[in-house]
Scaffold this motif. Sequence first.
Motif, PDB file in Angstrom:
ATOM      1  N   GLY A 163       0.827  -1.206   0.000  1.00  0.00           N
ATOM      2  CA  GLY A 163       0.000   0.000   0.000  1.00  0.00           C
ATOM      3  C   GLY A 163       0.857   1.249   0.000  1.00  0.00           C
ATOM      4  O   GLY A 163       0.625   2.193  -0.771  1.00  0.00           O
ATOM      5  N   GLY A 166       2.754   1.467  -3.291  1.00  0.00           N
ATOM      6  CA  GLY A 166       1.860   1.851  -4.381  1.00  0.00           C
ATOM      7  C   GLY A 166       1.648   3.348  -4.449  1.00  0.00           C
ATOM      8  O   GLY A 166       1.492   3.918  -5.535  1.00  0.00           O
ATOM      9  N   ASP A 167       1.635   4.020  -3.288  1.00  0.00           N
ATOM     10  CA  ASP A 167       1.524   5.480  -3.267  1.00  0.00           C
ATOM     11  C   ASP A 167       2.868   6.156  -3.516  1.00  0.00           C
ATOM     12  O   ASP A 167       2.917   7.326  -3.901  1.00  0.00           O
ATOM     13  N   ARG A 171       1.003   2.798  -8.964  1.00  0.00           N
ATOM     14  CA  ARG A 171       0.135   1.615  -8.980  1.00  0.00           C
ATOM     15  C   ARG A 171       0.709   0.502  -9.865  1.00  0.00           C
ATOM     16  O   ARG A 171       0.637  -0.672  -9.533  1.00  0.00           O
ATOM     17  N   PRO A 220      -4.901  -3.353  -1.935  1.00  0.00           N
ATOM     18  CA  PRO A 220      -4.854  -1.920  -2.245  1.00  0.00           C
ATOM     19  C   PRO A 220      -4.596  -1.626  -3.708  1.00  0.00           C
ATOM     20  O   PRO A 220      -5.124  -0.650  -4.255  1.00  0.00           O
ATOM     21  N   MET A 221      -3.813  -2.483  -4.379  1.00  0.00           N
ATOM     22  CA  MET A 221      -3.473  -2.195  -5.776  1.00  0.00           C
ATOM     23  C   MET A 221      -4.664  -2.393  -6.715  1.00  0.00           C
ATOM     24  O   MET A 221      -4.919  -1.584  -7.601  1.00  0.00           O
ATOM     25  N   THR A 224      -7.401   0.475  -5.871  1.00  0.00           N
ATOM     26  CA  THR A 224      -7.049   1.841  -6.296  1.00  0.00           C
ATOM     27  C   THR A 224      -6.912   1.948  -7.808  1.00  0.00           C
ATOM     28  O   THR A 224      -7.412   2.899  -8.408  1.00  0.00           O
ATOM     29  N   ALA A 474     -10.863   2.502  -0.281  1.00  0.00           N
ATOM     30  CA  ALA A 474     -10.094   3.322  -1.228  1.00  0.00           C
ATOM     31  C   ALA A 474     -10.858   4.583  -1.604  1.00  0.00           C
ATOM     32  O   ALA A 474     -10.276   5.655  -1.753  1.00  0.00           O
ATOM     33  N   ALA A 483      -3.829   4.152  -1.620  1.00  0.00           N
ATOM     34  CA  ALA A 483      -3.373   2.768  -1.466  1.00  0.00           C
ATOM     35  C   ALA A 483      -2.938   2.493  -0.032  1.00  0.00           C
ATOM     36  O   ALA A 483      -3.188   1.409   0.505  1.00  0.00           O
ATOM     37  N   HIS A 486      -6.080   2.134   2.092  1.00  0.00           N
ATOM     38  CA  HIS A 486      -6.734   0.859   1.800  1.00  0.00           C
ATOM     39  C   HIS A 486      -5.948  -0.293   2.413  1.00  0.00           C
ATOM     40  O   HIS A 486      -6.530  -1.225   2.998  1.00  0.00           O
TER      41      HIS A 486
END
Length: 663
Positions: A163, A166-167, A171, A220-221, A224, A474, A483, A486
């Motif tokens: 998560g 990812g941010d 992504r 999360p991926m 989002t 999300a 992300a 989430h």
Amino acid sequence: MAEYRDYGPAAPHGPDMSGTHNPVHDMTPNERQIFDYLLKPDDSYDKNGVYWGDMSIAQQVKFVTSGDAKETKREAANVWAMFKQDPLSPVAYYFKNMVLPGAGLGLEGYVLFSIGNVKPLFQAKGAFPDCWKSPYKICNATWIAAVDYLEISGIIVGQILVGILGDWLGRRWGLIQDAVIMFIGLIMLTAAWGVTQNGWVICYVWSLFFYGIGVGGEYPMTATSGMENAVGSGKISTKEDRLHRGRKVTSAFLMQGWGQFFNQVILILLLLMFHHGSGNPPYSKVAAQWTYRVSFAIPAVGTLWLVYYRAYKMKSASKQLAAAKKKSKVTGYDTESLKLTFTYFGPRMIATAGAWFANDIFFYGNKLFQNEFISVLLPGNTSIMPAWLYNLINVGVSLVGYYLASFLIDNKLYGRKRMQMIGFLMDFILFVIPAFNFKHYTSPAHVREFQTMYFLSSFFNQFGPNAVTFLVAAEVYPTPIRATAHGVSAAAGKLGALCASVLYNYIDTQTKFYVVPWFGLMGMLVTLLFLPDTTGLDLKEQERRWHFIRQGRESEYHGVAVHPKHLSWWERWRGVGRYYDAETDYKQKIEEMRADWEASQARRANEKAGHWDDEGTAHERDDEVWSSDVSTFFEKATRKGSASGSGSGSSPLILPKEKEYEG
């Protein structure tokens, strides 16, 4: 198709944003109609320009049912047109837009469900009962218990770690990383062995932990990236987003159910193949080994393909995150946004994390029903086939819940919040009834009623908190830390699963039924108090509000993201909704559009003079198409402003673009 300019970054000098200038007074009726089309789309506003959340209950019912009927008719016509052109094109469309985005969740659903299914096979007579079944004669009991604990721990690590990554990195890289980890983990699971059976268990457990990291990152991926692809690249807002954003995300999520379904079917077929066409014990060690290893090898092939697909076919998955970072002038992880999110949206985390925690207690508690009614219906049964077949039926019931949630999650009269609350309430009822009448419902005369409650609890778990928690964890947070939020919420859910797996080892079955129902009430309560209802909310409006917050101007935002309809009870009590003012927001949006129009004119002038800037990509420059009415209005307003000496202020916002929506 007519196309209008998307409202891009406003010029730094900007128009008059002080509120003293009223742009509406300068409009002709035709210009007003154009701006109403752009700023008051007919899926959210009636013909009088009233937002659906501002209507009375009766008006809302009429507006929503009429709009849904029109949209259903349009979609049915589209499907029929596709079918007439090519009978398989609707299937191809579903596969591309629903199956592929959820492929990772489908594969992890397959594998995690398989882990729970093969354990009874290992414990069965003739297989490896001395190792896998109490009193654990040749294997360590702690390592056997670690199968559940380390699997969940790996998922929690993945949810939080990926998560954040990812941010931070985007992504696309999170999605690729997840697929690579899951592929390697599946190879490890398929090949796991040891010098002793206890060594095999240890190898198997750590393979599960490693695979779990990839599984955790999928949450999360997938949520989002699916949501941001539905919304657009950061500027575009369409009816597809507002009407079907929830369906798009939950359609990806329900692939988890299909993964469970196919796993159960494949395990049944493999056991029949390797056990001489019989599903009855005793099972040979060879049959058990081949069944479990082949069942893990099959998704490894699909996961390898997923690595390729994400690496080469999903290159724009990070586009909206990149746009949000560019606006905030952030290159790495946006720590400032994280701090502000906990400051302004902290109570939402209570809702998303708390509800997910409560939901996973139920999710794992659901199997309590199955073990009881099988022992009553089939006394003395030692075969694993009845449990697998009941699993198959239960997954089928769950899939009905998944799909019904997907169809109704965007309905403004039902939507996310109400769906989650009713799901929690029904699960509470379906667990508390047998808890206080346990002997009655587990007796041979009434066990069918017990069985019915089992299937209904599965249905309302999917048609309720299981689907909604995945989406809103999300959706209620801003892009820069979506992300992360989430992942933290999902990790709280798995913490609930971990608590359940530990707790259930120390209490008897009836006590479990006494304990579990109250988490349904807890989930319903945190949803009621702290979860905002984002059903029907233009997500670009939420992003617009976020940019005001990030600049310390929360009170200056007056749009629908602070409409009481889209706020939690807690936020309403805090007075967040007092800033909502539809007319002021309408005027402000027009001024922001004018600032962007001026910026685009300046950019075009620079380009004609041979001076290129990096404020917009080639795609964005090509997209700068304004209707003649809008351009004429802004030209007229600019000349008038220049003559009067006005035109100061600042509006560094990005607003939605509305394209003509066609079937």
